[in-house]
Design an enzyme around this catalytic site. Structure first.
Site, short mmCIF file in Angstrom:
data_model
loop_
_atom_site.label_atom_id
_atom_site.label_comp_id
_atom_site.label_asym_id
_atom_site.label_seq_id
_atom_site.Cartn_x
_atom_site.Cartn_y
_atom_site.Cartn_z
N LYS A 1 0.74 -1.14 -0.02
CA LYS A 1 0.14 -0.13 0.08
C LYS A 1 0.87 1.47 -0.08
O LYS A 1 2.25 0.99 0.56
CB LYS A 1 -0.82 0.18 1.06
CG LYS A 1 -0.20 0.21 2.56
CD LYS A 1 -1.21 -0.12 3.80
CE LYS A 1 -0.26 -0.23 5.14
NZ LYS A 1 -1.26 -0.64 6.16
N MET A 18 11.18 24.14 3.64
CA MET A 18 10.37 23.31 2.82
C MET A 18 11.12 22.63 1.60
O MET A 18 10.76 21.48 1.39
CB MET A 18 9.11 24.27 2.01
CG MET A 18 8.27 23.76 0.92
SD MET A 18 6.98 22.36 1.92
CE MET A 18 5.89 23.62 2.38
#
Length: 373
Positions: free
Chosen positions: A42, A316
């Site tokens: 998954k 970021m």
């Protein structure tokens, strides 16, 4: 679902993934468990690429895969035509056709799910490719108190049993407490007695290696350990490392004593220091907890054989590392942030997060390279 390919020239960082190590880990887990070993793939195979990972495992002999969502299952089906594919999050309303079309098996987690699946099987007249009834697994809640059916739930849906074939009973151990695990096994066995001959699965990665040797039944379903995570925390990792993360140096800067770094000013130079900005930040899976400051001992990267601390807040798009104790570095060079020395588990412990979080967030903006580490 696989991410858009990012070129080697354009990427700020490179995520190297060793498919042979994933296969070797699967073979180790199968040998240790002594039973069939499936694979949990998954979340894009824990962030490492669903297509290449499934292809490698299927070619190695893996025949049972677990995903979270039906769209993931459809992708696995295209890669593994003869595999059994279970969808752990079950089937949502109006989603049943997707399961039948791709020969997927929902893991039914609640009474409404069982009712919906039974009604679909009864009214659609759909069948499995071999002409038999459609299939499903049942997740049994034996004490985790998340997804799953209790004994009294099963009693409510017994009348639906003839509408589809139950092909797997699964549950999950609370691995931190042996006394609870013993009660879970007892509860699971009581429910198994209601479904004679139906295969059962209780063990994820960690449960395969528990010292109290819980029953592993017919199928184990590792995820984290396949990808190099340590299933026995605090002990040597029996798994081969799978990933390495390298990032480009954007800039080298020399700091004078007392200079702070970053908008939060979390770290100050206590003497003349040399720092580098590397092209991997929050958006690339670098957790904010790696920062070394007065309140927290943070993480380290392996720079030319020297462990060097992260300083400043993680931005970021980049991170700042103090390389004063390393040799001379230049803009454009690559440095290793994660690999055989600083492992997934080390990285997670340094940032006070789980290794699952590290793996699944890595590499979204990296160039993925599939080769031995």
């Amino acid at each position: 679902m696989d991410q858009k390919e990012i070129s080697l020239r354009g990427a700020g960082a490179i995520l190297t993934i060793d498919l042979a190590a994933i296969v070797a880990n699967w073979q180790t887990l199968q040998a240790v468990s002594g039973t069939e070993c499936g694979a949990v793939v998954k979340a894009d195979a824990y962030g490492l690429g669903l297509h290449p990972v499934v292809k490698a495992l299927y070619e190695a002999g893996c025949r049972t895969f677990f995903v979270a969502h039906a769209f993931e299952g459809a992708e696995v089906r295209a890669l593994a035509p003869e595999a059994i594919i279970y969808v752990l999050n079950g089937v949502r309303p109006a989603q049943e056709y997707t399961f039948a079309a791709h020969n997927l098996r929902p893991v039914l987690n609640s009474v409404p799910e069982v009712e919906d699946w039974g009604q679909y099987c009864a009214t659609s007249h759909k069948r499995a490719p071999d002409g038999s009834l459609l299939k499903a697994g049942l997740r049994i809640d034996t004490g985790v108190n998340q997804l799953g059916l209790k004994l009294y739930d099963l009693e409510r849906v017994d009348h639906l049993s003839p509408l589809f074939d139950v092909t797997l009973l699964l549950s999950q151990l609370v691995t931190a407490d042996d006394s609870i695990a013993d009660r879970q096994i007892e509860a699971f066995d009581k429910i198994r007695a209601r479904y004679p001959g139906v295969p059962a699965s209780l063990a994820n990665s960690a449960a395969i290696f528990l010292d109290n040797n819980p029953p592993l039944y017919d199928l184990v379903r590792p995820g984290y350990a396949l990808y190099g995570g340590n299933p026995v925390p605090g002990r040597p990792n029996p798994m081969r490392p799978v990933v390495r993360l390298d990032a480009h140096i954007i800039q080298v800067r020399v700091l004078e004593p007392g200079h702070s770094v970053g908008v939060e000013r979390l770290w100050k130079a206590r003497g003349p220091r040399r720092v580098i900005m590397v092209a991997a930040g929050l958006a690339d899976g670098i957790p904010s907890g790696l920062t070394d400051n007065e309140k927290h001992v943070g993480g380290k990267a392996l720079i030319q054989g020297t462990l060097c601390p992260y300083v400043s807040d993680i931005a970021m798009d980049y991170s700042v590392i103090d390389v004063s104790d390393a040799t001379y570095l230049e803009r454009g060079e690559m440095v290793e942030l994660l690999g055989k020395t600083v492992t997934i588990d080390d990285f997670a412990a340094m940032a006070n997060v789980s290794g699952y979080e590290i793996l699944s967030n890595l590499g979204r903006r990296c160039h993925r390279r599939y080769q031995p580490l």
